[in-house]
Design a protein around this motif. Structure first.
Motif, PDB file in Angstrom:
ATOM      1  N   GLU A 111       0.912  -1.207  -0.010  1.00 43.78           N
ATOM      2  CA  GLU A 111       0.202  -0.036   0.036  1.00 43.78           C
ATOM      3  C   GLU A 111       0.840   1.349  -0.091  1.00 43.78           C
ATOM      4  O   GLU A 111       0.407   2.344   0.125  1.00 43.78           O
ATOM      5  N   TYR A 165      -2.104  -7.170  10.206  1.00 36.90           N
ATOM      6  CA  TYR A 165      -1.627  -6.185   9.462  1.00 36.90           C
ATOM      7  C   TYR A 165      -0.792  -5.330  10.155  1.00 36.90           C
ATOM      8  O   TYR A 165      -1.142  -4.818  11.272  1.00 36.90           O
ATOM      9  N   ARG A 174       0.628  -1.541  10.341  1.00 38.84           N
ATOM     10  CA  ARG A 174       0.749  -0.416   9.560  1.00 38.84           C
ATOM     11  C   ARG A 174       1.357   0.661  10.613  1.00 38.84           C
ATOM     12  O   ARG A 174       1.007   0.982  11.498  1.00 38.84           O
ATOM     13  N   PHE A 177      -1.438   7.554  13.330  1.00 40.14           N
ATOM     14  CA  PHE A 177      -2.972   7.838  13.526  1.00 40.14           C
ATOM     15  C   PHE A 177      -2.975   7.483  15.213  1.00 40.14           C
ATOM     16  O   PHE A 177      -2.485   6.848  15.878  1.00 40.14           O
ATOM     17  N   ARG A 236     -10.791   3.988  15.614  1.00 42.35           N
ATOM     18  CA  ARG A 236     -10.729   2.848  14.630  1.00 42.35           C
ATOM     19  C   ARG A 236      -9.644   2.480  13.774  1.00 42.35           C
ATOM     20  O   ARG A 236      -9.737   1.561  13.023  1.00 42.35           O
ATOM     21  N   HIS A 237      -8.473   2.682  14.469  1.00 44.12           N
ATOM     22  CA  HIS A 237      -7.119   2.524  13.752  1.00 44.12           C
ATOM     23  C   HIS A 237      -6.135   1.676  14.825  1.00 44.12           C
ATOM     24  O   HIS A 237      -6.172   2.244  16.126  1.00 44.12           O
ATOM     25  N   LEU A 238      -5.489   0.630  14.576  1.00 49.46           N
ATOM     26  CA  LEU A 238      -4.348   0.149  15.373  1.00 49.46           C
ATOM     27  C   LEU A 238      -3.278   0.095  14.744  1.00 49.46           C
ATOM     28  O   LEU A 238      -3.196  -0.043  13.384  1.00 49.46           O
ATOM     29  N   SER A 291      -3.026  -4.885  13.653  1.00 49.73           N
ATOM     30  CA  SER A 291      -4.629  -5.369  13.517  1.00 49.73           C
ATOM     31  C   SER A 291      -4.762  -6.596  12.726  1.00 49.73           C
ATOM     32  O   SER A 291      -3.597  -7.280  12.378  1.00 49.73           O
ATOM     33  N   GLU A 329     -15.987   1.691   7.440  1.00 50.63           N
ATOM     34  CA  GLU A 329     -15.329   0.821   6.626  1.00 50.63           C
ATOM     35  C   GLU A 329     -14.955  -0.530   7.268  1.00 50.63           C
ATOM     36  O   GLU A 329     -14.037  -0.422   8.286  1.00 50.63           O
ATOM     37  N   ILE A 330     -15.268  -1.687   7.254  1.00 52.66           N
ATOM     38  CA  ILE A 330     -14.926  -2.770   7.677  1.00 52.66           C
ATOM     39  C   ILE A 330     -14.050  -3.723   6.719  1.00 52.66           C
ATOM     40  O   ILE A 330     -13.630  -4.643   7.071  1.00 52.66           O
ATOM     41  N   ALA A 331     -14.259  -3.473   5.269  1.00 48.48           N
ATOM     42  CA  ALA A 331     -13.386  -4.273   4.274  1.00 48.48           C
ATOM     43  C   ALA A 331     -13.345  -3.480   3.258  1.00 48.48           C
ATOM     44  O   ALA A 331     -14.193  -2.377   2.893  1.00 48.48           O
ATOM     45  N   SER A 332     -12.134  -3.691   2.479  1.00 49.44           N
ATOM     46  CA  SER A 332     -11.893  -3.198   1.182  1.00 49.44           C
ATOM     47  C   SER A 332     -11.691  -4.116   0.184  1.00 49.44           C
ATOM     48  O   SER A 332     -11.009  -5.321   0.488  1.00 49.44           O
ATOM     49  N   GLY A 377      -9.865  -7.714   1.924  1.00 51.34           N
ATOM     50  CA  GLY A 377      -9.331  -7.834   3.281  1.00 51.34           C
ATOM     51  C   GLY A 377     -10.542  -7.306   4.262  1.00 51.34           C
ATOM     52  O   GLY A 377     -10.958  -6.184   4.051  1.00 51.34           O
ATOM     53  N   GLY A 437     -11.488  -6.308   8.240  1.00 52.18           N
ATOM     54  CA  GLY A 437     -10.785  -6.176   9.439  1.00 52.18           C
ATOM     55  C   GLY A 437     -11.644  -6.728  10.606  1.00 52.18           C
ATOM     56  O   GLY A 437     -12.859  -6.569  10.722  1.00 52.18           O
ATOM     57  N   ARG A 497     -12.596  -4.154  13.328  1.00 51.43           N
ATOM     58  CA  ARG A 497     -13.537  -3.344  13.109  1.00 51.43           C
ATOM     59  C   ARG A 497     -15.147  -4.085  12.869  1.00 51.43           C
ATOM     60  O   ARG A 497     -15.973  -3.472  13.137  1.00 51.43           O
ATOM     61  N   ILE A 512     -11.780   1.145  18.930  1.00 50.11           N
ATOM     62  CA  ILE A 512     -11.174  -0.501  18.360  1.00 50.11           C
ATOM     63  C   ILE A 512     -10.475  -1.394  19.297  1.00 50.11           C
ATOM     64  O   ILE A 512     -10.418  -2.318  19.423  1.00 50.11           O
TER      65      ILE A 512
HETATM   66  P1  ATP Z   1      -8.804   3.117   6.501  1.00 52.31           P
HETATM   67  O1  ATP Z   1      -9.103   3.923   5.516  1.00 52.31           O
HETATM   68  O2  ATP Z   1     -10.003   3.136   7.324  1.00 52.31           O
HETATM   69  O3  ATP Z   1      -7.668   3.791   7.460  1.00 52.31           O
HETATM   70  P2  ATP Z   1      -7.829   1.263   4.768  1.00 52.31           P
HETATM   71  O4  ATP Z   1      -8.687   1.468   3.636  1.00 52.31           O
HETATM   72  O5  ATP Z   1      -6.295   1.864   4.972  1.00 52.31           O
HETATM   73  O6  ATP Z   1      -8.464   1.624   6.188  1.00 52.31           O
HETATM   74  P3  ATP Z   1      -7.404  -1.379   3.925  1.00 52.31           P
HETATM   75  O7  ATP Z   1      -5.966  -1.551   3.518  1.00 52.31           O
HETATM   76  O8  ATP Z   1      -8.386  -1.532   2.931  1.00 52.31           O
HETATM   77  O9  ATP Z   1      -7.588  -0.409   4.850  1.00 52.31           O
HETATM   78  O10 ATP Z   1      -7.620  -2.765   4.953  1.00 52.31           O
HETATM   79  C1  ATP Z   1      -8.589  -3.772   4.809  1.00 52.31           C
HETATM   80  C2  ATP Z   1      -9.468  -3.557   6.220  1.00 52.31           C
HETATM   81  O11 ATP Z   1      -8.556  -3.768   7.392  1.00 52.31           O
HETATM   82  C3  ATP Z   1      -9.802  -2.312   6.416  1.00 52.31           C
HETATM   83  O12 ATP Z   1     -11.215  -2.183   5.756  1.00 52.31           O
HETATM   84  C4  ATP Z   1     -10.190  -2.258   7.964  1.00 52.31           C
HETATM   85  O13 ATP Z   1     -11.295  -3.131   8.349  1.00 52.31           O
HETATM   86  C5  ATP Z   1      -8.820  -3.087   8.304  1.00 52.31           C
HETATM   87  N1  ATP Z   1      -7.893  -2.359   8.757  1.00 52.31           N
HETATM   88  C6  ATP Z   1      -6.965  -1.621   7.906  1.00 52.31           C
HETATM   89  N2  ATP Z   1      -6.237  -0.956   8.500  1.00 52.31           N
HETATM   90  C7  ATP Z   1      -6.445  -1.010   9.674  1.00 52.31           C
HETATM   91  C8  ATP Z   1      -6.006  -0.323  10.949  1.00 52.31           C
HETATM   92  N3  ATP Z   1      -4.806   0.483  11.089  1.00 52.31           N
HETATM   93  N4  ATP Z   1      -6.519  -0.537  12.208  1.00 52.31           N
HETATM   94  C9  ATP Z   1      -7.586  -1.491  12.140  1.00 52.31           C
HETATM   95  N5  ATP Z   1      -8.131  -2.058  11.264  1.00 52.31           N
HETATM   96  C10 ATP Z   1      -7.559  -1.794   9.885  1.00 52.31           C
END
Ligand code: ATP
Ligand code: MG
Length: 418
Positions: A153, A194, A196, A200, A204-206, A209, A341-344, A387, A389, A392, A403
């Protein structure tokens, strides 16, 4: 039956001694009632027992159940395994409120409390349900490396590690590897951390995760992938509602019953909808947190608690999503649950030349991705995946505000221990 656990509360009512014990057999407490005339043998032992003691007992549920705190037992056998060295730093009986910070520090101990236990058990139920769904639908479970040379990413969000003579990173997503395996498997899934490095500090971020990742090949459109995701999420949520009633009750959560298909909204539709509500949205960017929440409110009014947003603009997505012919939009989607957002996921670019072009277009050097690109040379079918989460999803099922409540040991900007 033999039950083992920890004393969370000790009370004396007249001459009756009561031990409230947290065991693994149920989220509900076991309430052990000792009467001097009936339990002469144990009486002295029990009087000596402190909160925090680890013990096992054999017994049967009392005929008359009077306690609101749990299931009352008449004890026939009692074994003490370990006594606490000092008074507990937190109240595991749930009588005194705990601040979030203390809660996160002592989660492993507070998990003796029914509510905390319930969260952990439901999280475990989510994983169980996901495995059941995938195994029943022809997916193979895989494990991909968590120490990697390139991110999926983008570089700013990677944790660097020293790997002998080389720099390496902690994996932020299994994206590249799960796609490579579509060169040899039709359907794969992985339950994975994951990492990251974003600085932040949000509810809603860790920084560490967990996700449920899937990838499937030989698809005819992005719809195939969305179908898998919605079926999976409905399966998980309904499984929890059915098999974790006691836990949900403990948390005061009404069990949810989901039916598919979930509502699908085009990204452009979402932009129009939000603008008509006075929300400022850009056509070529990802939705802001505020816009997501606002959309959640609009959708909830129509009883759509889970909905897809499909067709994100290329300028807002990672390089591996398939672009539409217009070059502006992609086959990327998000799945949102009540404004979060719970998934992308989406359909991926599987054509070698187009993929190289996409990398360059995003300012990435194809040479750094040669191991990944090679997989696209030898018969890569059209494919897609997502993916999801775990924290989430858990957060939304249980209405958790933060979270951090969805993990036992939090890794965020300020927490590296415990
Ligand atoms: P956001 O935009 O909300 O920061 P993201 O689009 O960067 O999330 P994705 O790369 O799409 O995240 O990851 C797929 C899924 O994993 C997300 O939809 C979310 O549910 C979960 N996820 C991703 N990053 C995190 C995080 N830092 N903490 C918790 N959950 C996460
Ligand atoms: Mg996303």
């Amino acid at each position: 039956m033999r039950y083992c656990g920890w004393v969370v509360r000790k009370v004396q009512v007249g001459r009756v001694l009561i031990l409230e014990v947290s065991t693994s057999s149920s989220v509900r407490l076991s309430v052990l009632v000792f009467k001097p005339e009936r339990d002469r043998d144990f009486y002295a032992t029990v009087r000596d027992v402190d909160v925090g003691t680890a013990l096992c007992f054999e017994g049967f549920p009392a005929e008359e159940q009077k306690s609101k705190r749990g299931i009352e037992y008449v004890v026939e056998k009692l074994e003490i395994y370990a006594k606490p060295l000092e008074p507990l730093p937190v109240d595991t009986a749930g009588k005194t409120p705990v601040l979030l910070d203390t809660r996160l520090k002592y989660r492993w101990l507070l998990a003796r409390k029914p509510e905390e236990r319930a969260i952990v058990r439901i999280r475990s139920g989510i994983i169980k349900a996901a495995r059941e769904y995938f195994e029943a639908n022809g997916f193979t479970e895989i494990h991909t490396p968590k120490i990697v040379a390139a991110g999926a990413e983008g570089g700013a969000t990677l944790f660097k590690v020293q790997y002998f003579e080389n720099d390496a990173y902690l994996s932020q997503s299994p994206q590249l590897y799960k796609q490579m395996l579509i060169a040899s498997f039709e359907k794969v899934y992985e339950i994975t951390p994951y990492f990251r490095a974003e600085k932040f500090n949000t509810p809603r971020h860790l920084n560490e995760s967990w996700g449920i990742d899937a990838e499937q090949g030989f698809i005819s459109s992005v719809e195939d992938v969305m179908k898998t995701l919605e079926e999976l999420v409905a399966y998980i949520v309904n499984y929890v509602s059915k098999n974790y009633r006691e836990e949900l009750e403990e948390l005061g959560i009404q069990p949810l019953q989901l039916t598919t298909p979930f509502k699908r909204l085009k990204f452009t539709e979402v932009v129009d909808l939000l603008r008509s509500e006075g929300v400022d949205v850009r056509e070529n960017e990802d939705l802001s947190d505020y816009a997501e929440r606002k959309l959640g409110e609009i959708m909830s009014e129509k009883k759509h608690y889970l909905y897809f947003i499909v067709g994100f603009p290329w300028s807002s997505t990672a390089f591996y999503y398939m672009r539409e012919e217009d070059g502006i939009y992609t086959r990327k989607f998000d799945l949102d649950f009540k404004g979060l957002e719970i998934a992308s996921g989406g359909q991926r670019e599987h054509r070698y030349e187009k993929l190289v072009e996409a990398l360059k277009d995003k300012g990435l050097n194809p040479e750094n991705y040669s191991f990944y690109l090679e997989a696209f040379k030898y018969g890569m079918p059209p494919h897609g995946g997502f993916g999801l989460g775990i924290e989430r999803l858990l957060m939304k099922i249980l209405n958790l505000e933060n979270i951090r409540e969805a993990v036992l040991f939090v890794r965020d900007r300020t927490r590296l221990i415990p």
